[in-house]
Motif scaffolding. Structure first.
Motif, PDB file in Angstrom:
ATOM      1  N   UNK A 180      -6.508  -7.314   4.826  1.00 20.72           N
ATOM      2  CA  UNK A 180      -5.168  -7.653   5.400  1.00 20.72           C
ATOM      3  C   UNK A 180      -4.119  -7.019   4.646  1.00 20.72           C
ATOM      4  N   UNK A 181      -4.198  -7.046   3.370  1.00 20.94           N
ATOM      5  CA  UNK A 181      -3.264  -6.335   2.557  1.00 20.94           C
ATOM      6  C   UNK A 181      -3.491  -4.929   2.600  1.00 20.94           C
ATOM      7  N   UNK A 182      -4.661  -4.503   2.618  1.00 18.85           N
ATOM      8  CA  UNK A 182      -5.045  -3.150   2.361  1.00 18.85           C
ATOM      9  C   UNK A 182      -4.475  -2.523   3.621  1.00 18.85           C
ATOM     10  N   UNK A 183      -4.742  -3.013   4.975  1.00 14.16           N
ATOM     11  CA  UNK A 183      -4.079  -2.534   6.148  1.00 14.16           C
ATOM     12  C   UNK A 183      -2.667  -2.365   6.113  1.00 14.16           C
ATOM     13  N   UNK A 184      -1.929  -3.445   5.527  1.00 13.73           N
ATOM     14  CA  UNK A 184      -0.546  -3.464   5.546  1.00 13.73           C
ATOM     15  C   UNK A 184      -0.192  -2.283   4.649  1.00 13.73           C
ATOM     16  N   UNK A 185      -0.717  -2.130   3.450  1.00 12.10           N
ATOM     17  CA  UNK A 185      -0.277  -1.007   2.632  1.00 12.10           C
ATOM     18  C   UNK A 185      -0.529   0.390   3.258  1.00 12.10           C
ATOM     19  N   UNK A 186      -1.635   0.287   3.821  1.00 14.26           N
ATOM     20  CA  UNK A 186      -1.647   1.662   4.419  1.00 14.26           C
ATOM     21  C   UNK A 186      -0.557   2.081   5.376  1.00 14.26           C
ATOM     22  N   UNK A 187      -0.321   0.794   6.228  1.00 12.79           N
ATOM     23  CA  UNK A 187       0.890   1.056   7.067  1.00 12.79           C
ATOM     24  C   UNK A 187       2.044   1.318   6.422  1.00 12.79           C
ATOM     25  N   UNK A 188       2.378   0.836   5.272  1.00 12.63           N
ATOM     26  CA  UNK A 188       3.613   0.971   4.483  1.00 12.63           C
ATOM     27  C   UNK A 188       3.624   2.467   3.987  1.00 12.63           C
ATOM     28  N   UNK A 189       2.302   2.882   3.685  1.00 14.98           N
ATOM     29  CA  UNK A 189       2.266   4.185   3.177  1.00 14.98           C
ATOM     30  C   UNK A 189       2.669   5.429   4.206  1.00 14.98           C
ATOM     31  N   UNK A 190       2.677   5.035   5.184  1.00 16.87           N
ATOM     32  CA  UNK A 190       3.047   5.645   6.422  1.00 16.87           C
ATOM     33  C   UNK A 190       4.549   6.103   6.240  1.00 16.87           C
ATOM     34  N   UNK A 191       5.110   5.383   5.745  1.00 13.23           N
ATOM     35  CA  UNK A 191       6.680   5.609   5.453  1.00 13.23           C
ATOM     36  C   UNK A 191       6.941   5.606   3.970  1.00 13.23           C
ATOM     37  N   UNK A 192       6.439   5.628   3.300  1.00 14.39           N
ATOM     38  CA  UNK A 192       6.344   5.857   1.595  1.00 14.39           C
ATOM     39  C   UNK A 192       5.873   7.055   1.132  1.00 14.39           C
ATOM     40  N   UNK A 193       4.984   8.094   1.578  1.00 13.53           N
ATOM     41  CA  UNK A 193       4.392   9.119   1.021  1.00 13.53           C
ATOM     42  C   UNK A 193       5.567  10.021   1.163  1.00 13.53           C
ATOM     43  N   UNK A 194       5.610  11.027   0.357  1.00 11.57           N
ATOM     44  CA  UNK A 194       6.784  11.978   0.074  1.00 11.57           C
ATOM     45  C   UNK A 194       6.962  12.740   1.432  1.00 11.57           C
ATOM     46  N   UNK A 195       8.386  12.692   1.706  1.00  8.92           N
ATOM     47  CA  UNK A 195       9.587  12.056   1.006  1.00  8.92           C
ATOM     48  C   UNK A 195       9.577  10.694   1.542  1.00  8.92           C
ATOM     49  N   UNK A 196       9.284   9.749   0.615  1.00  8.36           N
ATOM     50  CA  UNK A 196       9.571   8.383   1.097  1.00  8.36           C
ATOM     51  C   UNK A 196      11.010   7.853   1.744  1.00  8.36           C
ATOM     52  N   UNK A 197      10.608   7.212   2.904  1.00 13.17           N
ATOM     53  CA  UNK A 197      11.794   6.704   3.662  1.00 13.17           C
ATOM     54  C   UNK A 197      11.928   4.973   3.440  1.00 13.17           C
ATOM     55  N   UNK A 198      11.018   4.550   2.449  1.00 16.64           N
ATOM     56  CA  UNK A 198      11.445   3.290   1.864  1.00 16.64           C
ATOM     57  C   UNK A 198      10.541   3.010   0.557  1.00 16.64           C
ATOM     58  N   UNK A 199      11.088   2.282  -0.103  1.00 21.53           N
ATOM     59  CA  UNK A 199      10.355   1.919  -1.560  1.00 21.53           C
ATOM     60  C   UNK A 199      10.148   0.389  -1.565  1.00 21.53           C
ATOM     61  N   UNK A 200       9.125   0.280  -2.382  1.00 16.45           N
ATOM     62  CA  UNK A 200       8.501  -1.274  -2.315  1.00 16.45           C
ATOM     63  C   UNK A 200       9.371  -2.195  -3.111  1.00 16.45           C
TER      64      UNK A 200
END
Length: 320
Positions: free
Chosen positions: A206-226
């Motif tokens: 579940x953490x992996x799934x959520x991280x990959x979803x977060x990565x969609x918006x965090x890859x360059x250029x990041x729209x959000x930081x953790x």
């Protein structure tokens, strides 16, 4: 494979992908934004104003999802350790982020206070684990257990404090921390399934799934930081998983990239204080490569490849 594992991944990924486009504008609205340090890289100054504390999403979604799907995890001491480590270190990070973002104090929590809080959790988890586990250390390859006795406390203390800070140091480039931690989670998921720790595997997936979803918006250029909310949480999670699965030594290999980042900072500080000279152009080492002319995206890809190789190596050693 247990269907709940597939469901936990899919639901966690889907919810994150739905929540993020709403959460990012909300963070903008309340001005929870990143402020780059003046002494940092010039190329990173444009990141000022990017929303932070994205870790809130990939901490809360998997935890709440797993508690709903498998309520009995709340009565399992080992699972409680993992859940409390994930949420507990996230809380420390949140306080740190809050001071930086809301109170406008760039240094956040005083280093001594932050370390004291991290230490308290490490000590708590040791005693929690001791009530259900032992103080032996599994040696891979030879498949033997060594009784450490009181030294096991020292090992666990170092694991939690070092790993949470090491992952925190890795959070310096778009997509770097979330991507490398996602890679590191895979072998631990495999170990959990092999050991029939299905609830733990479900949480990690579940953490992996959520991280990959977060990565969609965090890859360059990041729209959000953790923020520290996410990075400290992920470090605490890895340490807790290695503890309950008795894969303490493998954490050093699978999380080798985080160790390299930490060592680069230690080497830089020691060298500068003793010789007045810097070994790297900038530490942690991912910034050294940037200052040497590598594009941010290429540095991240290079670290992904190293992370994958270390994850494979750790898994192979773990099953030998």
């Amino acid at each position: 494979m247990d269907i709940t594992l597939i469901l936990s991944f899919g639901i966690s990924l889907a919810i994150t992908l739905v929540v993020m486009p709403v959460f990012i504008p909300y963070l903008h609205k309340i001005k929870f934004s990143q402020t780059e340090r003046e002494e940092g890289l010039a190329s990173h100054q444009k990141k000022t104003g990017t929303p932070t504390m994205g870790g809130i999403v990939f901490v809360l979604i998997p935890v709440l999802l797993c508690c709903i799907m498998r309520p009995k995890i709340l009565t399992d001491m080992k699972m409680l350790i993992v859940l409390m480590a994930y949420v507990g270190y996230a809380l420390i990070g949140f306080i740190d982020d809050f001071i930086i973002v809301v109170k406008k104090k760039n240094d956040g929590l005083p280093a001594k206070v932050k370390f004291l809080m991290q230490s308290f959790l490490a000590i708590l988890f040791f005693f929690m684990y001791k009530s259900v586990g032992d103080t032996t250390l599994w040696i891979p390859i030879i498949d033997e257990y060594i009784e450490l006795g009181p030294l096991y406390f020292v090992l666990i203390f170092i694991m939690f404090t070092a790993e949470s800070n090491a992952v925190n140091l890795t959070d310096g480039l778009d997509g770097l921390c979330a991507g490398t931690v996602s890679i590191a989670l895979v072998p631990f998921i495999a170990f959990a399934i092999t050991d029939n720790e299905i609830e733990l595997a479900m949480l990690l997936i579940a953490v992996l799934g959520s991280l990959l979803g977060y990565l969609r918006f965090n890859v360059h250029p990041a729209k959000i930081f953790m923020g520290d909310t996410g990075s400290l949480a992920l470090g605490g999670l890895l340490a807790a998983v290695a503890l309950v699965l008795k894969k303490e030594i493998l954490l050093v290999i699978i999380g080798g990239l985080f160790l390299i980042e930490t060592l680069s900072v230690m080497i830089q500080v020691i060298s500068f204080k003793t010789r007045g000279k810097r070994v790297f152009k900038m530490a942690p080492i991912h910034h050294h490569f940037e200052m040497s002319g590598m594009k941010e995206t290429k540095v991240v890809i290079m670290f992904y490849i190293i992370g994958i190789l270390l994850a494979i190596l750790g898994y192979v050693i773990g099953v030998m």
